[in-house]
Enzyme design. Structure first.
Site, PDB file in Angstrom:
ATOM      1  N   LYS A  53       0.844  -1.204   0.000  1.00 12.37           N
ATOM      2  CA  LYS A  53       0.000   0.000   0.000  1.00 12.37           C
ATOM      3  C   LYS A  53       0.878   1.253   0.000  1.00 12.37           C
ATOM      4  CE  LYS A  53      -3.820  -2.464   2.099  1.00 12.37           C
ATOM      5  NZ  LYS A  53      -4.615  -2.831   3.279  1.00 12.37           N
ATOM      6  N   GLN A  97      -4.669  -1.527   9.377  1.00 14.27           N
ATOM      7  CA  GLN A  97      -4.573  -2.841   8.750  1.00 14.27           C
ATOM      8  C   GLN A  97      -5.205  -3.901   9.657  1.00 14.27           C
ATOM      9  OE1 GLN A  97      -3.264  -3.575   5.618  1.00 14.27           O
ATOM     10  NE2 GLN A  97      -4.114  -5.601   6.037  1.00 14.27           N
ATOM     11  N   ASP A 120     -11.104   2.795   3.603  1.00 13.61           N
ATOM     12  CA  ASP A 120     -11.429   1.369   3.470  1.00 13.61           C
ATOM     13  C   ASP A 120     -12.948   1.158   3.381  1.00 13.61           C
ATOM     14  OD1 ASP A 120      -9.276  -0.351   3.197  1.00 13.61           O
ATOM     15  OD2 ASP A 120      -8.853  -0.441   5.350  1.00 13.61           O
TER      16      ASP A 120
END
Ligand code: NDP
Length: 283
Positions: A53, A97, A120
Protein backbone atom coordinates in the site's frame (compact mmCIF):
# COMPACT_ATOMS: atom_id res chain seq x y z
CA UNK A 1 -11.84 -23.72 -24.67
CA UNK A 2 -9.69 -21.88 -22.18
CA UNK A 3 -11.11 -18.83 -20.39
CA UNK A 4 -9.86 -15.33 -21.10
CA UNK A 5 -7.84 -14.05 -18.18
CA UNK A 6 -8.70 -10.73 -16.53
CA UNK A 7 -5.26 -9.31 -15.83
CA UNK A 8 -5.42 -7.31 -12.60
CA UNK A 9 -1.86 -6.06 -12.98
CA UNK A 10 -2.52 -4.63 -16.45
CA UNK A 11 -5.82 -3.01 -15.46
CA UNK A 12 -4.22 -1.62 -12.30
CA UNK A 13 -1.33 -0.13 -14.25
CA UNK A 14 -3.79 1.64 -16.55
CA UNK A 15 -5.88 2.97 -13.67
CA UNK A 16 -2.81 3.98 -11.64
CA UNK A 17 -1.56 6.12 -14.54
CA UNK A 18 -4.87 7.98 -14.37
CA UNK A 19 -4.51 8.28 -10.58
CA UNK A 20 -1.02 9.73 -10.88
CA UNK A 21 -2.44 12.40 -13.20
CA UNK A 22 -5.16 13.19 -10.64
CA UNK A 23 -2.56 13.40 -7.84
CA UNK A 24 -0.50 15.78 -9.96
CA UNK A 25 -3.58 17.95 -10.60
CA UNK A 26 -4.21 18.12 -6.85
CA UNK A 27 -0.60 19.12 -6.23
CA UNK A 28 -0.90 21.87 -8.82
CA UNK A 29 -3.74 23.24 -6.67
CA UNK A 30 -1.61 23.07 -3.53
CA UNK A 31 -3.04 19.83 -2.10
CA UNK A 32 -0.74 16.86 -1.46
CA UNK A 33 -2.97 13.80 -1.13
CA UNK A 34 -2.01 11.79 1.94
CA UNK A 35 -2.87 8.33 3.27
CA UNK A 36 -2.04 7.28 6.85
CA UNK A 37 -1.60 3.55 7.44
CA UNK A 38 -1.50 2.02 10.91
CA UNK A 39 -0.12 -1.47 11.48
CA UNK A 40 -0.32 -3.20 14.85
CA UNK A 41 1.70 -6.37 15.41
CA UNK A 42 4.17 -8.41 13.43
CA UNK A 43 1.95 -10.56 11.19
CA UNK A 44 4.09 -11.15 8.05
CA UNK A 45 1.13 -11.07 5.64
CA UNK A 46 -0.09 -7.75 7.10
CA UNK A 47 3.44 -6.35 6.79
CA UNK A 48 3.46 -7.27 3.09
CA UNK A 49 0.01 -5.72 2.52
CA UNK A 50 1.07 -2.49 4.25
CA UNK A 51 4.34 -2.33 2.31
CA UNK A 52 2.44 -2.76 -0.97
CA UNK A 53 0.00 0.00 0.00
CA UNK A 54 2.80 2.41 0.93
CA UNK A 55 4.71 1.59 -2.30
CA UNK A 56 1.50 2.09 -4.30
CA UNK A 57 1.11 5.55 -2.75
CA UNK A 58 4.69 6.50 -3.57
CA UNK A 59 4.32 5.53 -7.22
CA UNK A 60 1.00 7.37 -7.60
CA UNK A 61 2.32 10.59 -6.05
CA UNK A 62 0.34 10.15 -2.82
CA UNK A 63 2.15 10.94 0.43
CA UNK A 64 1.91 8.17 3.02
CA UNK A 65 2.36 8.09 6.78
CA UNK A 66 3.16 4.70 8.17
CA UNK A 67 2.80 4.00 11.91
CA UNK A 68 3.89 0.60 13.20
CA UNK A 69 3.10 -0.57 16.74
CA UNK A 70 4.21 -3.70 18.57
CA UNK A 71 1.43 -6.23 19.23
CA UNK A 72 1.51 -5.44 22.97
CA UNK A 73 0.85 -1.71 22.48
CA UNK A 74 -1.90 -0.24 24.67
CA UNK A 75 -5.05 0.26 22.53
CA UNK A 76 -5.27 3.81 23.99
CA UNK A 77 -2.06 4.68 22.14
CA UNK A 78 -3.57 3.64 18.82
CA UNK A 79 -6.84 5.45 19.54
CA UNK A 80 -4.87 8.61 20.38
CA UNK A 81 -2.99 8.39 17.09
CA UNK A 82 -6.24 7.92 15.14
CA UNK A 83 -7.67 11.02 16.86
CA UNK A 84 -4.55 12.97 15.88
CA UNK A 85 -4.83 11.84 12.24
CA UNK A 86 -8.57 12.63 12.21
CA UNK A 87 -7.77 16.20 13.24
CA UNK A 88 -4.89 16.68 10.78
CA UNK A 89 -6.15 18.55 7.69
CA UNK A 90 -3.14 17.30 5.72
CA UNK A 91 -4.30 13.67 6.06
CA UNK A 92 -7.07 12.62 3.66
CA UNK A 93 -7.30 8.86 4.24
CA UNK A 94 -6.71 6.67 7.30
CA UNK A 95 -6.61 2.90 7.39
CA UNK A 96 -5.87 0.43 10.14
CA UNK A 97 -4.57 -2.84 8.75
CA UNK A 98 -6.69 -5.82 9.81
CA UNK A 99 -6.51 -8.13 11.56
CA UNK A 100 -5.76 -6.57 14.95
CA UNK A 101 -4.45 -8.42 18.02
CA UNK A 102 -7.26 -10.03 20.04
CA UNK A 103 -6.95 -7.44 22.85
CA UNK A 104 -8.29 -4.81 20.44
CA UNK A 105 -11.97 -4.17 19.85
CA UNK A 106 -11.59 -4.03 16.06
CA UNK A 107 -15.06 -2.58 15.54
CA UNK A 108 -14.31 0.25 17.99
CA UNK A 109 -11.05 1.00 16.18
CA UNK A 110 -12.83 1.22 12.81
CA UNK A 111 -15.52 3.46 14.33
CA UNK A 112 -12.82 5.78 15.70
CA UNK A 113 -11.72 6.74 12.18
CA UNK A 114 -13.46 9.88 10.89
CA UNK A 115 -16.01 8.63 8.30
CA UNK A 116 -14.83 11.18 5.73
CA UNK A 117 -11.29 9.74 5.98
CA UNK A 118 -12.35 6.07 6.13
CA UNK A 119 -10.92 5.09 2.75
CA UNK A 120 -11.43 1.37 3.47
CA UNK A 121 -15.17 2.05 3.78
CA UNK A 122 -15.52 -0.03 6.97
CA UNK A 123 -17.01 2.62 9.31
CA UNK A 124 -20.66 1.84 10.15
CA UNK A 125 -21.74 5.18 8.67
CA UNK A 126 -20.08 4.28 5.36
CA UNK A 127 -21.43 0.73 5.43
CA UNK A 128 -24.90 2.21 5.88
CA UNK A 129 -24.37 4.64 3.01
CA UNK A 130 -23.36 1.76 0.73
CA UNK A 131 -26.41 -0.22 1.83
CA UNK A 132 -28.64 2.74 0.92
CA UNK A 133 -27.06 2.94 -2.53
CA UNK A 134 -25.28 6.24 -1.78
CA UNK A 135 -21.72 5.12 -1.08
CA UNK A 136 -19.16 7.55 0.27
CA UNK A 137 -16.25 5.07 0.06
CA UNK A 138 -16.69 1.67 -1.57
CA UNK A 139 -14.64 -1.05 0.19
CA UNK A 140 -11.55 -1.55 -1.92
CA UNK A 141 -11.69 -5.25 -2.81
CA UNK A 142 -15.30 -5.35 -4.05
CA UNK A 143 -14.73 -1.97 -5.72
CA UNK A 144 -11.80 -3.51 -7.60
CA UNK A 145 -13.94 -6.48 -8.63
CA UNK A 146 -16.59 -4.13 -10.06
CA UNK A 147 -13.89 -2.34 -12.06
CA UNK A 148 -12.72 -5.69 -13.44
CA UNK A 149 -16.27 -6.61 -14.49
CA UNK A 150 -16.73 -3.18 -16.09
CA UNK A 151 -13.41 -3.44 -17.94
CA UNK A 152 -14.62 -6.65 -19.60
CA UNK A 153 -18.16 -5.35 -20.20
CA UNK A 154 -19.60 -8.30 -18.30
CA UNK A 155 -23.41 -7.99 -18.56
CA UNK A 156 -24.77 -7.33 -15.07
CA UNK A 157 -28.54 -6.63 -15.14
CA UNK A 158 -30.39 -9.88 -14.57
CA UNK A 159 -27.20 -11.94 -14.23
CA UNK A 160 -27.10 -14.66 -11.58
CA UNK A 161 -24.29 -13.60 -9.24
CA UNK A 162 -23.12 -16.04 -6.57
CA UNK A 163 -20.71 -14.89 -3.87
CA UNK A 164 -19.02 -17.47 -1.68
CA UNK A 165 -18.12 -15.77 1.62
CA UNK A 166 -20.04 -13.19 3.65
CA UNK A 167 -17.35 -11.17 5.42
CA UNK A 168 -17.89 -7.48 6.15
CA UNK A 169 -14.89 -6.53 4.03
CA UNK A 170 -15.55 -8.63 0.91
CA UNK A 171 -18.67 -10.80 0.65
CA UNK A 172 -21.34 -8.46 2.03
CA UNK A 173 -20.27 -5.26 0.23
CA UNK A 174 -19.77 -7.32 -2.94
CA UNK A 175 -23.40 -8.43 -2.66
CA UNK A 176 -24.56 -4.83 -2.24
CA UNK A 177 -22.63 -3.64 -5.29
CA UNK A 178 -23.87 -6.42 -7.57
CA UNK A 179 -27.42 -5.95 -6.31
CA UNK A 180 -27.15 -2.23 -7.07
CA UNK A 181 -26.25 -3.21 -10.65
CA UNK A 182 -29.39 -5.38 -10.87
CA UNK A 183 -27.82 -8.81 -10.56
CA UNK A 184 -29.78 -11.54 -8.80
CA UNK A 185 -27.47 -12.19 -5.87
CA UNK A 186 -26.93 -15.33 -3.81
CA UNK A 187 -24.49 -15.28 -0.88
CA UNK A 188 -23.07 -18.62 0.31
CA UNK A 189 -21.19 -19.28 3.55
CA UNK A 190 -19.91 -22.11 5.70
CA UNK A 191 -23.44 -23.33 6.56
CA UNK A 192 -24.68 -23.33 2.95
CA UNK A 193 -25.95 -26.71 1.76
CA UNK A 194 -24.65 -28.10 -1.53
CA UNK A 195 -22.33 -25.28 -2.53
CA UNK A 196 -21.94 -26.67 -6.06
CA UNK A 197 -25.69 -26.35 -6.68
CA UNK A 198 -25.38 -22.61 -6.16
CA UNK A 199 -22.04 -22.04 -7.89
CA UNK A 200 -23.11 -23.97 -11.01
CA UNK A 201 -25.98 -21.49 -11.49
CA UNK A 202 -23.67 -18.48 -11.44
CA UNK A 203 -23.10 -16.29 -14.46
CA UNK A 204 -20.77 -14.35 -12.16
CA UNK A 205 -19.03 -16.28 -9.40
CA UNK A 206 -17.03 -14.47 -6.71
CA UNK A 207 -14.98 -16.65 -4.36
CA UNK A 208 -13.93 -14.98 -1.09
CA UNK A 209 -13.41 -17.76 1.42
CA UNK A 210 -9.73 -18.33 2.18
CA UNK A 211 -9.61 -22.06 1.34
CA UNK A 212 -7.09 -23.09 -1.29
CA UNK A 213 -8.60 -24.25 -4.60
CA UNK A 214 -11.96 -25.23 -3.06
CA UNK A 215 -13.91 -24.33 -6.20
CA UNK A 216 -13.07 -26.67 -9.05
CA UNK A 217 -14.08 -26.61 -12.70
CA UNK A 218 -17.02 -28.99 -12.14
CA UNK A 219 -18.60 -26.38 -9.84
CA UNK A 220 -18.62 -23.71 -12.55
CA UNK A 221 -21.21 -22.92 -15.22
CA UNK A 222 -19.72 -23.05 -18.72
CA UNK A 223 -18.84 -19.54 -19.87
CA UNK A 224 -19.18 -17.98 -16.39
CA UNK A 225 -17.10 -15.06 -15.15
CA UNK A 226 -15.06 -16.29 -12.20
CA UNK A 227 -13.52 -13.79 -9.80
CA UNK A 228 -11.10 -15.27 -7.28
CA UNK A 229 -10.58 -13.03 -4.26
CA UNK A 230 -8.91 -15.70 -2.10
CA UNK A 231 -5.26 -15.50 -1.18
CA UNK A 232 -3.89 -18.73 0.24
CA UNK A 233 -0.42 -20.09 0.71
CA UNK A 234 0.20 -23.70 -0.27
CA UNK A 235 2.55 -26.09 1.57
CA UNK A 236 5.33 -25.23 -0.89
CA UNK A 237 4.97 -21.51 -0.08
CA UNK A 238 3.23 -20.49 -3.32
CA UNK A 239 0.15 -18.27 -3.49
CA UNK A 240 -3.11 -19.65 -4.82
CA UNK A 241 -6.74 -18.61 -4.83
CA UNK A 242 -9.98 -20.21 -3.67
CA UNK A 243 -10.56 -21.40 -7.23
CA UNK A 244 -8.70 -24.33 -8.76
CA UNK A 245 -7.40 -22.24 -11.64
CA UNK A 246 -6.34 -25.06 -13.95
CA UNK A 247 -9.68 -26.90 -13.98
CA UNK A 248 -11.76 -23.71 -13.76
CA UNK A 249 -10.15 -22.02 -16.76
CA UNK A 250 -11.31 -24.92 -18.97
CA UNK A 251 -14.96 -24.15 -18.13
CA UNK A 252 -15.17 -20.42 -17.38
CA UNK A 253 -15.46 -17.67 -19.97
CA UNK A 254 -13.46 -15.14 -17.96
CA UNK A 255 -11.29 -15.76 -14.92
CA UNK A 256 -8.97 -13.83 -12.60
CA UNK A 257 -5.62 -15.38 -11.63
CA UNK A 258 -3.98 -15.47 -8.20
CA UNK A 259 -1.61 -13.73 -7.92
CA UNK A 260 -2.11 -10.90 -10.41
CA UNK A 261 -5.88 -10.66 -10.25
CA UNK A 262 -7.95 -8.97 -7.55
CA UNK A 263 -4.95 -8.29 -5.25
CA UNK A 264 -3.43 -5.38 -7.20
CA UNK A 265 -6.91 -3.98 -7.87
CA UNK A 266 -7.58 -3.74 -4.13
CA UNK A 267 -4.63 -1.40 -3.67
CA UNK A 268 -5.54 0.59 -6.78
CA UNK A 269 -8.99 1.25 -5.36
CA UNK A 270 -7.49 2.29 -2.01
CA UNK A 271 -5.45 4.89 -3.87
CA UNK A 272 -8.62 5.91 -5.76
CA UNK A 273 -10.54 6.40 -2.51
CA UNK A 274 -7.69 8.44 -1.04
CA UNK A 275 -7.62 10.77 -4.03
CA UNK A 276 -11.41 11.10 -3.92
CA UNK A 277 -11.19 12.06 -0.24
CA UNK A 278 -8.66 14.77 -1.09
CA UNK A 279 -10.58 16.02 -4.15
CA UNK A 280 -13.76 16.42 -2.10
CA UNK A 281 -12.02 19.06 0.00
CA UNK A 282 -11.22 21.25 -2.99
CA UNK A 283 -13.09 24.55 -2.99
P1 NDP B 1 -13.28 -14.30 6.24
O1 NDP B 1 -12.55 -15.40 6.91
O2 NDP B 1 -13.64 -13.10 7.01
O3 NDP B 1 -14.60 -14.88 5.58
C1 NDP B 1 -14.61 -16.11 4.93
C2 NDP B 1 -15.99 -16.44 4.50
O4 NDP B 1 -15.97 -17.72 3.85
C3 NDP B 1 -16.98 -16.56 5.66
O5 NDP B 1 -18.18 -15.91 5.34
C4 NDP B 1 -17.20 -18.07 5.80
O6 NDP B 1 -18.50 -18.42 6.22
C5 NDP B 1 -17.02 -18.52 4.37
N1 NDP B 1 -16.65 -19.94 4.32
C6 NDP B 1 -15.74 -20.60 5.06
N2 NDP B 1 -15.71 -21.91 4.72
C7 NDP B 1 -16.64 -22.06 3.75
C8 NDP B 1 -17.08 -23.18 3.01
N3 NDP B 1 -16.57 -24.39 3.19
N4 NDP B 1 -18.05 -22.98 2.09
C9 NDP B 1 -18.58 -21.76 1.89
N5 NDP B 1 -18.19 -20.65 2.56
C10 NDP B 1 -17.23 -20.82 3.49
O7 NDP B 1 -12.38 -13.92 4.97
P2 NDP B 1 -12.27 -12.58 4.10
O8 NDP B 1 -13.57 -12.26 3.44
O9 NDP B 1 -11.58 -11.54 4.87
O10 NDP B 1 -11.24 -13.09 2.99
C11 NDP B 1 -11.55 -14.17 2.14
C12 NDP B 1 -10.33 -14.50 1.31
O11 NDP B 1 -10.02 -13.37 0.50
C13 NDP B 1 -9.05 -14.77 2.10
O12 NDP B 1 -8.27 -15.71 1.39
C14 NDP B 1 -8.34 -13.43 2.12
O13 NDP B 1 -6.93 -13.57 2.25
C15 NDP B 1 -8.69 -12.93 0.75
N6 NDP B 1 -8.68 -11.48 0.60
C16 NDP B 1 -8.10 -11.00 -0.53
C17 NDP B 1 -8.08 -9.67 -0.77
C18 NDP B 1 -7.47 -9.20 -2.04
O14 NDP B 1 -7.12 -8.05 -2.15
N7 NDP B 1 -7.36 -10.06 -3.07
C19 NDP B 1 -8.63 -8.70 0.17
C20 NDP B 1 -9.31 -9.30 1.30
C21 NDP B 1 -9.30 -10.65 1.50
P3 NDP B 1 -19.08 -18.05 7.69
O15 NDP B 1 -19.45 -16.62 7.62
O16 NDP B 1 -20.24 -18.95 7.84
O17 NDP B 1 -17.96 -18.32 8.66
Amino acid sequence: MSARIIDGNALSAKLRDQLAARAAALKARGVIPCLAVILVGEDPASQVYVRNKVNGCDKAGIRSLHDVYASDVEPAVVFARIAELNADPGVHGILVQLSLPARFDAAAVLEAIAPEKDVDGFHAENVGALMQGKPRFIPCTPYGVMKMLESENVPLPGAEAVIVGRSNIVGKPMAMLLLARNCTVTVCHSQSQDLGFHTRRADILVAAVGRARMIAGDMIKPGATVIDVGINRTADGKLCGDVDFESAREVAGLITPVPGGVGPMTITMLLTNTLEAAERLLP
